[in-house]
Design a protein around this motif. Structure first.
Motif, mmCIF file in Angstrom:
data_model
loop_
_atom_site.group_PDB
_atom_site.id
_atom_site.type_symbol
_atom_site.label_atom_id
_atom_site.label_comp_id
_atom_site.label_asym_id
_atom_site.label_seq_id
_atom_site.Cartn_x
_atom_site.Cartn_y
_atom_site.Cartn_z
ATOM 1 N N ALA A 127 0.787 -1.323 -0.149
ATOM 2 C CA ALA A 127 0.030 -0.088 0.157
ATOM 3 C C ALA A 127 0.745 1.282 -0.061
ATOM 4 C CB ALA A 127 -1.032 0.062 1.397
ATOM 5 N N VAL A 128 1.952 1.141 0.880
ATOM 6 C CA VAL A 128 2.886 2.290 1.011
ATOM 7 C C VAL A 128 3.437 2.609 -0.665
ATOM 8 C CG1 VAL A 128 4.989 3.302 1.811
ATOM 9 C CG2 VAL A 128 3.357 2.230 3.520
ATOM 10 N N ARG A 129 4.019 1.550 -1.156
ATOM 11 C CA ARG A 129 4.523 1.756 -2.464
ATOM 12 C C ARG A 129 3.651 2.173 -3.355
ATOM 13 N NH1 ARG A 129 6.639 -3.015 -2.450
ATOM 14 N NH2 ARG A 129 5.096 -4.161 -3.534
ATOM 15 N N GLU A 130 2.358 1.670 -3.454
ATOM 16 C CA GLU A 130 1.280 1.857 -4.652
ATOM 17 C C GLU A 130 1.055 3.516 -4.392
ATOM 18 O OE1 GLU A 130 -2.095 -0.314 -5.306
ATOM 19 O OE2 GLU A 130 -0.828 -2.276 -5.546
ATOM 20 N N LEU A 131 1.034 4.364 -3.039
ATOM 21 C CA LEU A 131 0.893 5.569 -2.711
ATOM 22 C C LEU A 131 1.781 6.434 -3.361
ATOM 23 C CD1 LEU A 131 -1.319 4.888 0.273
ATOM 24 C CD2 LEU A 131 -2.187 5.730 -1.854
ATOM 25 N N ALA A 132 3.111 5.951 -3.498
ATOM 26 C CA ALA A 132 4.258 6.767 -3.904
ATOM 27 C C ALA A 132 4.034 7.825 -5.049
ATOM 28 C CB ALA A 132 5.360 5.852 -4.078
ATOM 29 N N ASP A 133 3.185 7.562 -5.869
ATOM 30 C CA ASP A 133 2.948 8.341 -6.817
ATOM 31 C C ASP A 133 1.525 9.247 -6.715
ATOM 32 O OD1 ASP A 133 5.262 7.879 -8.063
ATOM 33 O OD2 ASP A 133 4.526 6.089 -9.128
ATOM 34 N N TYR A 134 0.969 8.854 -5.526
ATOM 35 C CA TYR A 134 -0.602 9.308 -5.513
ATOM 36 C C TYR A 134 -0.453 10.699 -5.339
ATOM 37 C CZ TYR A 134 -5.116 9.803 -3.669
ATOM 38 O OH TYR A 134 -6.518 10.216 -3.314
ATOM 39 N N ASP A 135 -1.550 11.625 -6.027
ATOM 40 C CA ASP A 135 -1.572 13.007 -5.792
ATOM 41 C C ASP A 135 -2.583 13.422 -4.590
ATOM 42 O OD1 ASP A 135 -1.329 15.761 -6.146
ATOM 43 O OD2 ASP A 135 -2.270 15.505 -7.925
ATOM 44 N N TRP A 136 -1.960 13.520 -3.462
ATOM 45 C CA TRP A 136 -2.736 13.869 -2.427
ATOM 46 C C TRP A 136 -3.665 15.139 -2.315
ATOM 47 C CZ3 TRP A 136 -3.149 9.803 1.227
ATOM 48 C CH2 TRP A 136 -2.375 8.969 1.082
ATOM 49 N N THR A 137 -4.963 14.906 -2.041
ATOM 50 C CA THR A 137 -5.846 16.085 -2.156
ATOM 51 C C THR A 137 -5.593 16.802 -0.588
ATOM 52 O OG1 THR A 137 -7.429 14.828 -3.668
ATOM 53 C CG2 THR A 137 -8.242 17.036 -2.179
ATOM 54 N N SER A 138 -5.572 15.900 0.337
ATOM 55 C CA SER A 138 -5.480 16.318 1.575
ATOM 56 C C SER A 138 -4.102 16.782 2.029
ATOM 57 C CB SER A 138 -6.214 15.381 2.756
ATOM 58 O OG SER A 138 -5.872 15.987 3.972
ATOM 59 N N SER A 139 -4.010 18.062 2.373
ATOM 60 C CA SER A 139 -2.570 18.232 3.044
ATOM 61 C C SER A 139 -2.052 17.715 4.191
ATOM 62 C CB SER A 139 -2.312 19.971 3.110
ATOM 63 O OG SER A 139 -3.424 20.481 4.274
ATOM 64 N N GLU A 140 -3.020 17.315 4.822
ATOM 65 C CA GLU A 140 -2.667 16.483 6.002
ATOM 66 C C GLU A 140 -2.411 15.055 5.910
ATOM 67 O OE1 GLU A 140 -4.970 14.784 10.197
ATOM 68 O OE2 GLU A 140 -6.130 16.321 8.967
ATOM 69 N N ALA A 141 -3.232 14.486 4.928
ATOM 70 C CA ALA A 141 -2.809 13.295 4.411
ATOM 71 C C ALA A 141 -1.457 13.386 3.974
ATOM 72 C CB ALA A 141 -3.754 12.910 3.588
ATOM 73 N N ALA A 142 -1.281 14.351 2.949
ATOM 74 C CA ALA A 142 0.161 14.346 2.499
ATOM 75 C C ALA A 142 1.126 14.443 3.284
ATOM 76 C CB ALA A 142 0.187 15.405 1.320
ATOM 77 N N GLN A 143 1.043 15.117 4.395
ATOM 78 C CA GLN A 143 2.132 15.368 5.504
ATOM 79 C C GLN A 143 2.351 14.074 6.457
ATOM 80 O OE1 GLN A 143 1.104 18.513 8.180
ATOM 81 N NE2 GLN A 143 2.865 18.051 9.629
ATOM 82 N N LEU A 144 1.354 13.366 6.697
ATOM 83 C CA LEU A 144 1.237 12.055 7.190
ATOM 84 C C LEU A 144 2.020 11.017 6.355
ATOM 85 C CD1 LEU A 144 -2.252 11.740 8.693
ATOM 86 C CD2 LEU A 144 -0.238 11.998 9.883
ATOM 87 N N TYR A 145 1.855 10.901 5.132
ATOM 88 C CA TYR A 145 2.678 10.085 4.031
ATOM 89 C C TYR A 145 3.947 10.273 4.102
ATOM 90 C CZ TYR A 145 3.796 6.993 0.405
ATOM 91 O OH TYR A 145 4.374 6.263 -0.617
ATOM 92 N N ASP A 146 4.515 11.373 4.051
ATOM 93 C CA ASP A 146 5.631 12.021 4.352
ATOM 94 C C ASP A 146 6.278 11.556 5.783
ATOM 95 O OD1 ASP A 146 5.695 13.192 1.830
ATOM 96 O OD2 ASP A 146 5.554 15.355 2.498
#
Length: 652
Positions: free
Chosen positions: A127-146
């Motif tokens: 799941a983490v690998r497939e989300l590597a190229d996902y364009d996050w809509t939520s800035s909070e979600a993008a920060q959590l993934y980082d």
């Protein structure tokens, strides 16, 4: 106004206590002697001393207890899946934040993104690998993934290099830091490859540390120290992976592989692992670790905990001293320092100092790699054993005896003569001072010179040839009489040496064969784990000793707990049979008869209730005229010493 300085006091922690009372070597000898007199050999007694410690100083057992306590704490309080749990938690929070952002959006793009999230694989790593190229809509979600990526980078690097987590925390995405990191690992691999080839130097290491010291907060001083740190950590990392359930093991391995690819360090770290394994294969042992606590450990902390457990396991084995050839020098001081702290190192150094002092001050000597007590130590132990015997005799209201260095005993004749070197007769104080007065100048203080001394003469006392025959067969240990027999031998040796120096003493131990025991062997005397009680051979050796002292009164004392079961054959080899063969009894009785013809009375101290033994010793007494004693084992010394003293008094 005068300012008063306030002082704070606490426990001294910078090494050994400078005010601690130094250990007493004599105390160590006595502690050692207690075990020897109880029946242990010298090596076993010394090992027991080290296990218990001396005085206020902790021994190996106390250190081992602390090691076991720390092992339990690590295993019962922690679990190993902390990083995987953290990644899962951050991923769930990121997906939830993204869905919250998408839910009010009526667009097809929002529905498409929700479908993407719903289609993510259940395995965290995929799941983490497939989300590597996902364009996050939520800035909070993008920060959590980082945070997931940064967490994994810090944990993976800190797992390999302790202290790297702090460096990456300060600049997680700084390209310069990453380049410096790659350069460090490349240089490290080159240095280790030189070590593999045997062409590295201290200058190479110093140059490496000069360029990359910021990555090694433990500040190793040599390549060996650095190699030890890295290899132990790499081995613990492998052990961590083996300790996880298969599904979690695969998930974590995938996450780590993905993280190293993101950092561009796949090949460098793989080469580093190969080099470490080649240089320290002993650390990469198979096995799993069970940790069932409530506190989840991150990848780096879990690796550190497993590295500590590996140290504790190794230290526990060293402290046990239970393997062949174990020595106090085997205990790794650095392991002790890491696991137990400086105080434990001080205790270890004190134990090592005790052994050195025992050797330096002449109580222990090495012979063929084994430690033995010297004649000096044997004399001390013998006097200790004799004091115990006399104390026991005193408790029985049979009169007290004080052990003093005494000369030849005998009735005073009233005459005196000039003292000569070696005389042990008492000084005649009046005649000695009179000689000094007659020689002295009246104007000067009275001074004594050698020629002034006179000793009183005593009647000559007959000397004795004393033989103590001690059964050293395995049954003496089984019946718990071995320690008392050895203590009796030491006490009798001390008695004859101090109170009857004109006597000749021989101590003979016998099991399958008999042999003469020298004084320095007495303390280290050990039982023989073979079958056979060859009293015939012991009597044969005793007879030869008596024949070498024709003018001496013969004294033969026998301590045994079993009937004769072995004899010498015509070719000199021993023959064992149980029950005893008639030939064995006959050969032994023949030696008893020879003792009788020598007019040597044989007194037997019987340490057993076996009817066959009772029958045999009664027959010996009838044939020889000696007596049979049946003392309790802990009163054996009293009986033997009392019998010897009574015979010497009656014949003196």
């Amino acid at each position: 106004m005068t300012l008063q300085r306030r002082s704070r006091y606490g426990r001294y922690r910078d090494g050994q206590d400078p005010l601690a009372t130094p250990f007493d070597v004599a105390e160590a000898v006595d502690e050692l002697g207690d075990r020897v007199l109880a029946g242990d050999g010298v090596t076993e007694a010394l090992r027991e001393l080290f296990r218990r410690g001396l005085g206020e100083r902790n021994g190996l057992d106390d250190m081992a207890r602390k090691v076991r306590r720390r092992q339990r704490q690590l295993r019962q309080n922690n679990r190993l899946d902390g990083t995987l749990s953290d990644v899962r938690g951050l991923l769930e929070d990121a997906l939830e934040a993204e869905r919250r952002e998408l839910f009010p959006d009526p667009s097809d793009d929002a529905r498409f993104r929700e479908a993407q999230l719903d289609a993510l694989p259940a395995e965290t790593a995929r799941a983490v690998r497939e989300l590597a190229d996902y364009d996050w809509t939520s800035s909070e979600a993008a920060q959590l993934y980082d945070e997931i990526r940064e967490l994994l980078q810090r944990e993976v690097l800190d797992q390999q290099f302790s202290g790297m987590r702090d460096a990456m925390q300060q600049a997680p995405n700084d390209p310069q830091v990453r380049e410096e990191l790659k350069a460090m690992i490349d240089d490290l691999n080159q240095l280790l490859e030189k070590r593999v080839q045997g062409i590295d130097s201290q200058a190479d290491f110093d140059s490496f540390m000069g360029n990359h010291s910021r990555f090694f907060p433990e500040s190793p001083q040599t390549l060996d120290e650095l190699l030890e740190q890295l290899a132990r950590r790499a081995a613990a990392a492998e052990r961590l992976m083996r300790s996880l359930p298969p599904d979690e093991q695969q998930e974590l391995a995938d996450l780590m592989q993905q993280t190293m690819s993101d950092l561009g360090l796949n090949s460098q770290l793989a080469s580093l692992g190969d080099n470490l394994r080649a240089l320290r294969p002993d650390l990469f042992r198979s096995g799993r670790e069970q940790m069932s606590g409530d506190r989840p450990l991150g990848l780096s902390d879990a690796t550190g905990a497993l590295a500590e457990l590996a140290d504790l396991d190794e230290l526990s084995e060293q402290l046990s001293q239970s393997y062949a050839g174990a020595s106090l020098d085997d205990v790794d001081e650095e392991l002790v320092r890491r696991a137990l702290g400086r105080q434990a190192v001080d205790d270890l150094e004190q134990l090592q100092a005790i052994q050195r002092q025992l050797e330096d001050q002449g109580y222990l000597v090495r012979s063929s790699g084994e430690l033995e007590l010297t004649a000096k130590a044997v004399r001390r132990l013998g006097l200790t054993a004799l004091r115990r015997v006399f104390a026991q005799m005193s408790k029985g209201n049979r009169g007290g005896h004080d052990v003093r260095q005494a000369g030849a005993a005998g009735e005073l004749t009233g005459a005196t003569r000039s003292w000569t070197f070696g005389d042990e007769q008492p000084l005649d104080v009046v005649r000695t001072l009179s000689n000094a007065v007659r020689r002295a100048d009246g104007d000067r203080p009275l001074r004594l010179v050698v020629d002034d001394f006179e000793v009183v003469e005593t009647e000559n006392r007959s000397a004795a040839a004393v033989c103590l025959l001690v059964d050293s067969s395995y049954s003496m240990v089984v019946n718990d009489t071995w320690g008392d027999a050895k203590q009796t031998a030491l006490a009798l040796h001390a008695l004859v040496s101090t109170m009857f120096p004109q006597d000749a003493l021989q101590i003979i131990g016998f099991s399958e064969y008999a042999r003469v025991l020298q004084p320095h062997e007495l303390a280290g005397l050990d039982f023989t784990m073979v079958q056979g009680t060859n009293l015939q051979h012991a009597l044969l050796l005793a007879g030869r000793f008596l024949d070498r002292h024709p003018g001496f009164d013969p004294v033969v004392l026998l301590v045994t707990d079993g009937e004769p079961t072995a004899r010498l054959r015509a070719d000199g080899t021993a023959w064992f049979a149980w029950p005893p063969e008639p030939e064995t009894i006959a050969a032994t009785v023949a030696e008893v008869d020879k003792m009788t013809r020598r007019k040597a009375t044989l007194n037997v101290f019987k340490l057993g209730d076996d009817p066959r033994l009772q029958e045999f010793v009664e027959d010996v007494a009838r044939r020889n005229g000696g007596r049979v004693f049946a003392p309790h084992a802990d009163r054996l010394g009293e009986y033997v010493v009392r019998d010897f003293l009574s015979r010497r008094t009656s014949r003196g």
